[in-house]
Design a protein around this motif. Sequence first.
Motif, PDB file in Angstrom:
ATOM      1  N   GLN A   1       0.826  -1.201   0.000  1.00 19.90           N
ATOM      2  CA  GLN A   1       0.000   0.000   0.000  1.00 19.90           C
ATOM      3  C   GLN A   1       0.863   1.255   0.000  1.00 19.90           C
ATOM      4  O   GLN A   1       2.018   1.254   0.446  1.00 19.90           O
ATOM      5  N   LEU A   2       0.270   2.322  -0.504  1.00 16.38           N
ATOM      6  CA  LEU A   2       0.916   3.628  -0.539  1.00 16.38           C
ATOM      7  C   LEU A   2       0.612   4.361   0.761  1.00 16.38           C
ATOM      8  O   LEU A   2      -0.523   4.336   1.246  1.00 16.38           O
ATOM      9  N   GLU A   3       1.644   5.006   1.331  1.00 17.36           N
ATOM     10  CA  GLU A   3       1.478   5.709   2.601  1.00 17.36           C
ATOM     11  C   GLU A   3       2.071   7.114   2.506  1.00 17.36           C
ATOM     12  O   GLU A   3       3.124   7.308   1.895  1.00 17.36           O
ATOM     13  N   LEU A   4       1.389   8.075   3.086  1.00 14.05           N
ATOM     14  CA  LEU A   4       1.909   9.438   3.175  1.00 14.05           C
ATOM     15  C   LEU A   4       2.568   9.567   4.540  1.00 14.05           C
ATOM     16  O   LEU A   4       1.901   9.601   5.570  1.00 14.05           O
ATOM     17  N   TYR A   5       3.894   9.648   4.529  1.00 11.21           N
ATOM     18  CA  TYR A   5       4.676   9.576   5.761  1.00 11.21           C
ATOM     19  C   TYR A   5       5.206  10.954   6.156  1.00 11.21           C
ATOM     20  O   TYR A   5       5.845  11.647   5.368  1.00 11.21           O
ATOM     21  N   ASP A   6       4.934  11.353   7.385  1.00  8.75           N
ATOM     22  CA  ASP A   6       5.448  12.585   7.979  1.00  8.75           C
ATOM     23  C   ASP A   6       6.788  12.242   8.631  1.00  8.75           C
ATOM     24  O   ASP A   6       6.832  11.636   9.701  1.00  8.75           O
ATOM     25  N   TYR A   7       7.892  12.613   7.971  1.00 12.18           N
ATOM     26  CA  TYR A   7       9.194  12.169   8.454  1.00 12.18           C
ATOM     27  C   TYR A   7       9.669  12.934   9.689  1.00 12.18           C
ATOM     28  O   TYR A   7      10.496  12.423  10.457  1.00 12.18           O
ATOM     29  N   LYS A   8       9.176  14.137   9.895  1.00 14.98           N
ATOM     30  CA  LYS A   8       9.601  14.886  11.087  1.00 14.98           C
ATOM     31  C   LYS A   8       8.927  14.373  12.348  1.00 14.98           C
ATOM     32  O   LYS A   8       9.529  14.340  13.427  1.00 14.98           O
ATOM     33  N   ASN A   9       7.652  13.989  12.228  1.00 11.86           N
ATOM     34  CA  ASN A   9       6.906  13.490  13.387  1.00 11.86           C
ATOM     35  C   ASN A   9       6.814  11.971  13.428  1.00 11.86           C
ATOM     36  O   ASN A   9       6.190  11.417  14.334  1.00 11.86           O
ATOM     37  N   ASP A  10       7.430  11.306  12.440  1.00  8.95           N
ATOM     38  CA  ASP A  10       7.448   9.846  12.367  1.00  8.95           C
ATOM     39  C   ASP A  10       6.041   9.258  12.493  1.00  8.95           C
ATOM     40  O   ASP A  10       5.771   8.429  13.363  1.00  8.95           O
ATOM     41  N   LYS A  11       5.146   9.693  11.604  1.00  8.14           N
ATOM     42  CA  LYS A  11       3.780   9.182  11.634  1.00  8.14           C
ATOM     43  C   LYS A  11       3.217   9.111  10.222  1.00  8.14           C
ATOM     44  O   LYS A  11       3.631   9.839   9.327  1.00  8.14           O
ATOM     45  N   ILE A  12       2.262   8.206  10.032  1.00  8.67           N
ATOM     46  CA  ILE A  12       1.579   8.055   8.751  1.00  8.67           C
ATOM     47  C   ILE A  12       0.336   8.937   8.758  1.00  8.67           C
ATOM     48  O   ILE A  12      -0.528   8.804   9.615  1.00  8.67           O
ATOM     49  N   ARG A  13       0.253   9.841   7.780  1.00 15.66           N
ATOM     50  CA  ARG A  13      -0.898  10.741   7.711  1.00 15.66           C
ATOM     51  C   ARG A  13      -2.033  10.168   6.872  1.00 15.66           C
ATOM     52  O   ARG A  13      -3.190  10.542   7.058  1.00 15.66           O
ATOM     53  N   ALA A  14      -1.695   9.321   5.904  1.00 19.83           N
ATOM     54  CA  ALA A  14      -2.733   8.746   5.041  1.00 19.83           C
ATOM     55  C   ALA A  14      -2.236   7.428   4.466  1.00 19.83           C
ATOM     56  O   ALA A  14      -1.029   7.218   4.298  1.00 19.83           O
ATOM     57  N   THR A  15      -3.165   6.535   4.184  1.00 21.84           N
ATOM     58  CA  THR A  15      -2.849   5.265   3.532  1.00 21.84           C
ATOM     59  C   THR A  15      -3.870   5.001   2.433  1.00 21.84           C
ATOM     60  O   THR A  15      -4.983   5.532   2.451  1.00 21.84           O
ATOM     61  N   THR A  16      -3.493   4.176   1.479  1.00 18.50           N
ATOM     62  CA  THR A  16      -4.395   3.801   0.398  1.00 18.50           C
ATOM     63  C   THR A  16      -4.777   2.328   0.534  1.00 18.50           C
ATOM     64  O   THR A  16      -4.159   1.586   1.308  1.00 18.50           O
ATOM     65  N   VAL A  17      -5.771   1.922  -0.218  1.00 16.70           N
ATOM     66  CA  VAL A  17      -6.157   0.516  -0.262  1.00 16.70           C
ATOM     67  C   VAL A  17      -5.023  -0.268  -0.920  1.00 16.70           C
ATOM     68  O   VAL A  17      -4.445   0.183  -1.907  1.00 16.70           O
ATOM     69  N   PRO A  18      -4.652  -1.444  -0.394  1.00 19.66           N
ATOM     70  CA  PRO A  18      -3.571  -2.238  -0.990  1.00 19.66           C
ATOM     71  C   PRO A  18      -3.846  -2.571  -2.456  1.00 19.66           C
ATOM     72  O   PRO A  18      -4.995  -2.725  -2.874  1.00 19.66           O
ATOM     73  N   VAL A  19      -2.772  -2.657  -3.261  1.00 23.20           N
ATOM     74  CA  VAL A  19      -2.879  -3.025  -4.673  1.00 23.20           C
ATOM     75  C   VAL A  19      -2.353  -4.442  -4.862  1.00 23.20           C
ATOM     76  O   VAL A  19      -1.598  -4.951  -4.032  1.00 23.20           O
ATOM     77  N   GLN A  20      -2.755  -5.054  -5.979  1.00 25.58           N
ATOM     78  CA  GLN A  20      -2.441  -6.457  -6.199  1.00 25.58           C
ATOM     79  C   GLN A  20      -1.428  -6.688  -7.312  1.00 25.58           C
ATOM     80  O   GLN A  20      -1.294  -7.809  -7.798  1.00 25.58           O
TER      81      GLN A  20
ATOM     82  N   TYR B   1      -2.628  -0.992 -13.513  1.00 23.11           N
ATOM     83  CA  TYR B   1      -3.363   0.266 -13.589  1.00 23.11           C
ATOM     84  C   TYR B   1      -2.455   1.467 -13.307  1.00 23.11           C
ATOM     85  O   TYR B   1      -1.367   1.332 -12.729  1.00 23.11           O
ATOM     86  N   VAL B   2      -2.953   2.642 -13.707  1.00 21.62           N
ATOM     87  CA  VAL B   2      -2.377   3.919 -13.287  1.00 21.62           C
ATOM     88  C   VAL B   2      -3.370   4.526 -12.299  1.00 21.62           C
ATOM     89  O   VAL B   2      -4.511   4.818 -12.653  1.00 21.62           O
ATOM     90  N   TYR B   3      -2.944   4.702 -11.046  1.00 19.38           N
ATOM     91  CA  TYR B   3      -3.811   5.230  -9.998  1.00 19.38           C
ATOM     92  C   TYR B   3      -3.472   6.688  -9.727  1.00 19.38           C
ATOM     93  O   TYR B   3      -2.300   7.072  -9.742  1.00 19.38           O
ATOM     94  N   GLN B   4      -4.500   7.484  -9.429  1.00 19.19           N
ATOM     95  CA  GLN B   4      -4.298   8.863  -8.985  1.00 19.19           C
ATOM     96  C   GLN B   4      -4.979   9.038  -7.633  1.00 19.19           C
ATOM     97  O   GLN B   4      -6.168   8.734  -7.485  1.00 19.19           O
ATOM     98  N   TYR B   5      -4.217   9.538  -6.638  1.00 20.12           N
ATOM     99  CA  TYR B   5      -4.726   9.708  -5.285  1.00 20.12           C
ATOM    100  C   TYR B   5      -4.630  11.171  -4.853  1.00 20.12           C
ATOM    101  O   TYR B   5      -3.750  11.907  -5.304  1.00 20.12           O
ATOM    102  N   THR B   6      -5.516  11.573  -3.953  1.00 16.92           N
ATOM    103  CA  THR B   6      -5.394  12.870  -3.298  1.00 16.92           C
ATOM    104  C   THR B   6      -4.411  12.730  -2.143  1.00 16.92           C
ATOM    105  O   THR B   6      -4.001  11.625  -1.785  1.00 16.92           O
TER     106      THR B   6
END
Length: 260
Positions: A138-157, A177-182
């Motif tokens: 899965q794709l994750e939006l990672y905040d590297y300064k605070n060491d936390k995940i702000r958002a995750t996506t549904v896993p891909v196959q 596929y080509v995926y586009q996420y906010t």
Amino acid sequence: MTSIRSFILLVTTLSFAQTQIELTAVDSTAIQADQIIAIDNFETVYYTYNTALYKKPKDQPTINYSNVQLGVPTSVNAFNPLKINLFYQDFNTIIILDNRLAEIFKVDFNTKHPYKNISHVSTGYDNTIWIFNQDLQQLELYDYKNDKIRATTVPVQSNVLDLKSDYNYCWMLTEKYVYQYTYFGSLISKIENKGYTALATHNENIILKADTSLFFKSKKSQDILPLNTPKLLINQFLLTNETLYIYDSKKLHKYQLKIN
């Protein structure tokens, strides 16, 4: 019935004929690089050669960064020139550089809990980076300064081939596929992969590569149209505004892209 089919065919043909993408050659520059990373609006070129990242501003001295311990970066993202990220997949590590290519942050995922096995990295907004977690697929939006995940996506196959992003969106190219996420991790578009192996984006417009051909998708349309590119080796390609750059491993070719 035959007349109706003929009319539909005529309308379809005219629709495609009216949508033409022209490429106008501007210039070409000789450059020795392993990978062209980015070219900004001021024509600053970011590229790698051997183990170093180079920043070559127009009419200014070139500066560089290298890390002897980590070696050759797997990927580099310079969308935000104030927070350039270098990903070293063999070491599961990311280095963040400022606009002078000075190191300002280091993320070693081997020391994180839980452990993250990362395969792709791209720039996010603020102090975040998009990372693809191979273990969770899965794709994750990672905040590297605070060491936390702000958002995750549904896993891909399917396997991830490429990852590109800006402050608002992230595009992930997989074998299917080509995926586009906010930036909240919400899926807003999904396009079937018809042989695409790499992508470039700018202002939500997309260039896709399949074999030796390039294709263009406007943010205003769902159509994916072929580009009439010259016969040269497309080692790399980048999109900046309406300028398409193609690197053939010897020269960086610049083309003006015009949509009628």
